[in-house]
Scaffold this motif. Structure first.
Motif, PDB file in Angstrom:
ATOM      1  N   HIS A  20       8.519  47.617 -42.398  1.00 20.69           N
ATOM      2  CA  HIS A  20       7.845  46.402 -41.496  1.00 20.69           C
ATOM      3  C   HIS A  20       9.177  45.898 -40.875  1.00 20.69           C
ATOM      4  CE1 HIS A  20       4.293  45.992 -43.671  1.00 20.69           C
ATOM      5  NE2 HIS A  20       4.814  46.126 -44.589  1.00 20.69           N
ATOM      6  N   SER A  21      10.141  46.896 -40.200  1.00 18.36           N
ATOM      7  CA  SER A  21      11.254  46.667 -39.702  1.00 18.36           C
ATOM      8  C   SER A  21      11.046  45.832 -38.406  1.00 18.36           C
ATOM      9  CB  SER A  21      12.331  47.873 -39.290  1.00 18.36           C
ATOM     10  OG  SER A  21      13.301  47.489 -38.406  1.00 18.36           O
ATOM     11  N   PRO A  22      11.727  44.851 -37.911  1.00 22.73           N
ATOM     12  CA  PRO A  22      11.278  44.212 -36.662  1.00 22.73           C
ATOM     13  C   PRO A  22      12.213  44.690 -35.537  1.00 22.73           C
ATOM     14  CG  PRO A  22      12.809  42.819 -37.893  1.00 22.73           C
ATOM     15  CD  PRO A  22      12.537  43.902 -38.920  1.00 22.73           C
ATOM     16  N   LEU A  23      12.876  45.703 -35.695  1.00 25.78           N
ATOM     17  CA  LEU A  23      13.774  46.123 -34.505  1.00 25.78           C
ATOM     18  C   LEU A  23      13.080  47.046 -33.475  1.00 25.78           C
ATOM     19  CD1 LEU A  23      16.884  46.878 -36.838  1.00 25.78           C
ATOM     20  CD2 LEU A  23      16.172  44.687 -35.622  1.00 25.78           C
ATOM     21  N   VAL A  24      13.509  47.292 -32.372  1.00 22.38           N
ATOM     22  CA  VAL A  24      13.133  48.028 -31.236  1.00 22.38           C
ATOM     23  C   VAL A  24      13.123  49.748 -31.676  1.00 22.38           C
ATOM     24  CG1 VAL A  24      13.153  46.473 -29.603  1.00 22.38           C
ATOM     25  CG2 VAL A  24      15.155  48.045 -29.916  1.00 22.38           C
ATOM     26  N   GLN A  25      12.477  50.526 -31.168  1.00 25.18           N
ATOM     27  CA  GLN A  25      12.590  51.968 -31.654  1.00 25.18           C
ATOM     28  C   GLN A  25      13.500  52.529 -31.125  1.00 25.18           C
ATOM     29  OE1 GLN A  25       8.588  53.600 -30.801  1.00 25.18           O
ATOM     30  NE2 GLN A  25       7.564  52.328 -32.303  1.00 25.18           N
ATOM     31  N   PHE A  26      14.115  52.238 -29.802  1.00 28.30           N
ATOM     32  CA  PHE A  26      15.091  52.745 -29.038  1.00 28.30           C
ATOM     33  C   PHE A  26      16.408  51.753 -28.374  1.00 28.30           C
ATOM     34  CE2 PHE A  26      11.830  53.362 -26.322  1.00 28.30           C
ATOM     35  CZ  PHE A  26      12.512  53.004 -25.047  1.00 28.30           C
ATOM     36  N   VAL A  27      17.406  52.149 -28.356  1.00 26.84           N
ATOM     37  CA  VAL A  27      18.260  51.409 -27.734  1.00 26.84           C
ATOM     38  C   VAL A  27      19.363  52.427 -26.959  1.00 26.84           C
ATOM     39  CG1 VAL A  27      20.128  49.791 -27.361  1.00 26.84           C
ATOM     40  CG2 VAL A  27      18.261  49.230 -29.254  1.00 26.84           C
ATOM     41  N   HIS A  28      19.674  52.166 -25.706  1.00 28.10           N
ATOM     42  CA  HIS A  28      20.661  53.103 -25.161  1.00 28.10           C
ATOM     43  C   HIS A  28      21.637  52.278 -24.098  1.00 28.10           C
ATOM     44  CE1 HIS A  28      18.531  56.742 -26.272  1.00 28.10           C
ATOM     45  NE2 HIS A  28      17.514  56.231 -25.628  1.00 28.10           N
ATOM     46  N   LEU A  29      22.784  52.394 -24.029  1.00 30.55           N
ATOM     47  CA  LEU A  29      23.765  51.741 -23.394  1.00 30.55           C
ATOM     48  C   LEU A  29      24.160  52.588 -22.167  1.00 30.55           C
ATOM     49  CD1 LEU A  29      25.937  49.540 -22.570  1.00 30.55           C
ATOM     50  CD2 LEU A  29      27.280  50.724 -24.174  1.00 30.55           C
ATOM     51  N   PHE A  30      24.089  52.113 -20.940  1.00 33.94           N
ATOM     52  CA  PHE A  30      24.575  53.094 -19.863  1.00 33.94           C
ATOM     53  C   PHE A  30      25.700  51.934 -19.228  1.00 33.94           C
ATOM     54  CE2 PHE A  30      20.068  54.362 -20.146  1.00 33.94           C
ATOM     55  CZ  PHE A  30      20.375  55.632 -20.310  1.00 33.94           C
ATOM     56  N   ILE A  66       8.975  41.391 -33.310  1.00 31.26           N
ATOM     57  CA  ILE A  66       9.792  42.500 -32.816  1.00 31.26           C
ATOM     58  C   ILE A  66      11.155  41.678 -32.424  1.00 31.26           C
ATOM     59  CG2 ILE A  66      10.500  44.544 -31.437  1.00 31.26           C
ATOM     60  CD1 ILE A  66       8.550  44.889 -33.702  1.00 31.26           C
ATOM     61  N   LEU A  67      12.052  42.095 -32.754  1.00 29.74           N
ATOM     62  CA  LEU A  67      13.417  41.102 -32.343  1.00 29.74           C
ATOM     63  C   LEU A  67      14.109  41.866 -31.154  1.00 29.74           C
ATOM     64  CD1 LEU A  67      15.324  40.383 -35.688  1.00 29.74           C
ATOM     65  CD2 LEU A  67      13.364  39.200 -34.520  1.00 29.74           C
ATOM     66  N   VAL A  68      14.375  41.207 -30.211  1.00 30.57           N
ATOM     67  CA  VAL A  68      15.067  41.776 -28.870  1.00 30.57           C
ATOM     68  C   VAL A  68      16.325  40.809 -28.812  1.00 30.57           C
ATOM     69  CG1 VAL A  68      13.007  42.491 -27.802  1.00 30.57           C
ATOM     70  CG2 VAL A  68      13.629  40.086 -27.364  1.00 30.57           C
TER      71      VAL A  68
END
Length: 754
Positions: A93-103, A186-188
């Motif tokens: 039940h993780s509330p984190l997004v599925q992917f994060v990318h830094l540009f 879901i946390l952002v």
């Protein structure tokens, strides 16, 4: 500093200005209008949406500052690693997004001297759904208590998942939490996030509407505790009374707007009208949670309990309050006293000495199980102090093996007992075991709630547990319990449909299983289902009858219409049904008129046939119809001559005798307002009047006298005054010249003078 307008202009040409465009698989920026990209603006950043990209919808987060802390970029850089995010999202039940990318140089903006400046862009999963504040506001306005309760339950699961991996968001607000319809909260916005392995700890202070009045927690993994407790309390309060949002809280458009509690409420709970109002809500578990929040606001920030611990404490307080009092311990019988010791009134300590000696022997024999069993009772005895270290090592090894075995076997009850045994022996357990212990307690509570709901047949509770995902957390339930839950879900759907009085929704429920279950549905529910089914059958049958133009079936169905079913047909269908019934009645009246040979009924029936647009029956007696048609044609001609202005008496003089001959002894019926005998009298009167006028025109007194005396049809009275005077003069002269007829003509002259 870059502005929103600058970012808007750059996003109009993503292929040129967005360096990450190709890495994300292309796509296009979602537009809100002509030359206006769709965006969501916050206090520190603005977010755009890239659609049709390789990962699907992508959120592009751009910072509204030119002094961005390098630590923020370092956090996103660490989160960009698949291994980091995968570990943090390990919980179901993780509330984190599925992917994060830094540009780091993801977006090109115009700079001075025609040079381009690069700005960092964070690309992450786009969450399609409202913010927590928007979802709560909508549910509260619609008085959806169950939705708010489900949000509170999913919030507990989400925060427990974060605690298992020691992830702290650092800035939990109603606008930094999105609500996904399938995954829940879901946390952002991970600018202030921390986890084991993060490069640094953020110094950011949460907004006053979500922060502790005395600052932030010193331990980074504890920085979400207060906001999590605050949000959970707000959701539980609104689930009990959604109308609270009408008076308290902020609108969804306000940045960092409060769900319910304002900064003043948190700073001074004793003076808060909201706290005072919430104390009136009749729910013991909520009151316990509210008390924990009140104490937390007035205590040091590091004393705030984690949300799952606070929830667990609230539940235990309610259970303890309703638990029966423990029976008073019965004093054990006095130990036998040796005869030589009775004079001193002292009993020998035989049993206690046996426990001490047994404990010492167990330590020597390395009998860990006996050491663990005996140690709590003898640990304070002076004789065991030399063996304390060995006993501690034996007990620690034994308890940890027991905990590890319970974790490997998945035995929740054994795990709970093992960890509680460790606590009683003041033995620390690993963090993983502690997390497993909390999960086991949670599972145990869920199982107890499920058993209680099953025993009480609390269908709403069963359905809520299933829909909120609580039952999914259990490792399995019996088939009978699963069936009860399935029935409860269907029952709740049926109740919602009945509350809405919607036949379609009632019939859309899976009724077969509910109806097969003996005494599961109330008599009222069964009656409402039968009514919906009856209406559906009636609607199907009458629409088929309309398609077949079966007026008989339509009339029968209209006569047997279920209650309140008249609105099921559309206006055009109702008009068509009425027209078909009218046509059927007109046809029946026509047959009846033909059988009785009643022209009056026949005329009315033919008028009904014409007005309703009905077709003549195929088996009609056309010879009879022809005769009737001839009579009707003659009657129609008489009507036209009679209603003309003035009436055509010459034509009537020809038509009436012909009608008398055709109709025989029966009197022709000419329709409303016309009488055949009256017309005959009018024709005779008109003929007599014409005879008088012709005599008057010819100045023929003899002819006038002959026509005026006698006057059987009252023609003289219909003459003009001058004509009447002329007739009266002739009659007067005639009386004077023939006194013998004066008596006979008195009535005539009297009528003329009149």
């Amino acid at each position: 500093m870059p502005t929103i307008a600058t970012f808007d202009h750059a996003m109009l040409r993503p292929g040129r200005n967005l360096a990450a465009f190709r890495a994300l698989g292309g796509g296009s920026i979602t537009m809100a209008g002509e030359n206006q990209p769709f965006r969501v603006a916050g206090r520190d950043a603005v977010v755009y949406r890239l659609e049709n990209a390789a990962p699907g919808y992508v959120a592009l987060r751009c910072f509204l500052t030119d002094r961005l802390d390098n630590a923020v970029l370092a956090r996103y850089q660490r989160l960009s690693k698949d291994s980091t995010l995968r570990r943090l999202r390990a919980s179901e039940h993780s509330p984190l997004v599925q992917f994060v990318h830094l540009f780091p140089e993801g977006l090109l903006l115009p700079g001075p001297d025609f040079r381009s400046l690069s700005e960092p862009v964070i690309a992450m999963e786009w969450i399609e759904g409202p913010t927590l504040l928007e979802a709560v506001d909508r549910a509260a306005r619609q008085r959806e208590s169950r939705v708010l309760s489900a949000l509170a339950n999913s919030w507990l699961r989400a925060l427990a998942a974060n605690r298992d991996v020691e992830f702290s968001h650092g800035n939990l607000t109603g606008q930094n939490v999105m609500i996904d319809l399938e995954r829940g909260p879901i946390l952002v916005d991970y600018d202030t996030a921390w986890w084991p392995g993060a490069v640094s700890v953020s110094k950011h202070k949460p907004p006053a509407t979500y922060g502790h009045p005395r600052g932030i927690a010193s331990a980074p993994e504890r920085r979400d505790d207060f906001a999590a407790l605050l949000i959970y309390t707000s959701l539980r309060a609104l689930a009990l009374d959604p109308a609270l949002r009408d008076e308290f809280g902020d609108p969804p458009s306000r940045i960092d707007g409060a769900l319910l509690f304002g900064a003043a409420d948190l700073a001074s709970p004793g003076k808060s009208k909201l706290f005072e109002r919430l104390r009136t809500l009749e729910d013991e578990e909520f009151q316990a949670v509210l008390g924990i929040l009140r104490v937390a606001c007035q205590s040091a920030v590091d004393a705030v309990p984690p949300i799952d611990d606070a929830w667990q404490a609230a539940r235990e307080a309610v259970i303890e309050r309703h638990a029966p009092p423990e029976p008073q311990p019965v004093a054990p019988p006095a130990a036998p006293v040796a005869a030589e010791a009775t004079w001193f009134d002292v009993a020998p300590r035989v049993e206690e000495d046996d426990r001490v000696s047994g404990f010492i022997q167990a330590v020597i024999d390395r009998d860990a199980e006996s050491v663990v069993a005996l140690w709590p009772g003898v640990r304070h005895q002076p004789d065991v102090i030399p063996y304390a270290i060995q006993a501690t090592n034996l007990a620690t090894e034994h308890v940890r093996q027991r905990v590890a075995g319970a974790m490997d076997s998945g035995d929740d009850d054994e795990l709970i007992a093992a960890v509680e045994q460790a606590e009683s022996l003041v033995i620390a357990v690993p963090p993983a075991a502690r997390r497993a212990y909390r999960r086991a307690l949670h599972q145990s509570d869920l199982r107890a709630s499920l058993i209680e709901a099953l025993q009480r047949d609390d269908r709403e509770k069963l359905a809520d547990m299933a829909l909120s995902g609580e039952l999914d957390e259990l490792r399995g339930i019996s088939r009978s319990a699963e069936r009860s839950v399935r029935l409860a879900i269907k029952w709740q759907q049926l109740q919602n449909a009945i509350d809405l009085d919607a036949d379609d929704q009632i019939l859309a429920c899976q009724l077969d299983e509910l109806l097969q279950e003996t005494d599961y549905l109330s008599t009222e529910d069964k009656a409402r289902i039968a009514l919906a089914q009856g209406r559906r059958r009636w609607l199907t049958m009458i629409r088929k009858a309309l398609a077949d133009r079966d007026a008989v079936a339509i009339a029968e169905l209209r006569a047997a219409m279920p209650p309140e079913a008249d609105g099921l047909l559309g206006p055009s269908e109702q008009r068509r049904a009425s027209r078909l019934i009218a046509q059927r009645r007109a046809t029946m009246r026509l047959r009846e008129a033909l059988e009785t040979n009643d022209d009056r009924k026949l005329v009315d029936a033919m008028n009904d046939i014409e007005n309703s647009g009905a077709l003549l029956p195929r088996d009609l007696d056309w010879a009879t119809v022809q005769r009737v048609a001839d009579r009707l044609s003659l009657v129609a001609s008489i009507r036209r001559a009679a209603v003309s202005n003035p009436p055509d008496y010459a034509r009537l003089g020809r038509l009436l005798p012909a009608a008398r001959e055709v109709f025989g002894v029966s009197t022709p019926y000419l329709g409303h307002g016309l009488d055949f005998a009256g017309l005959e009298l009018d024709v005779r009167r008109a003929a007599h009047r014409e005879r008088l006028r012709e005599a008057i025109r010819n100045q023929d007194d003899v002819a006038i006298l002959t026509a005026a005396d006698p006057d059987p049809y009252g023609a003289i009275a219909t003459l003009t005054p001058d004509e009447q005077d002329r007739v009266a003069a002739v009659l007067t002269r005639a009386r004077a010249s023939n006194p013998l007829k004066s008596t006979e003509t008195t009535g005539v002259s009297g009528s003329v003078n009149a």
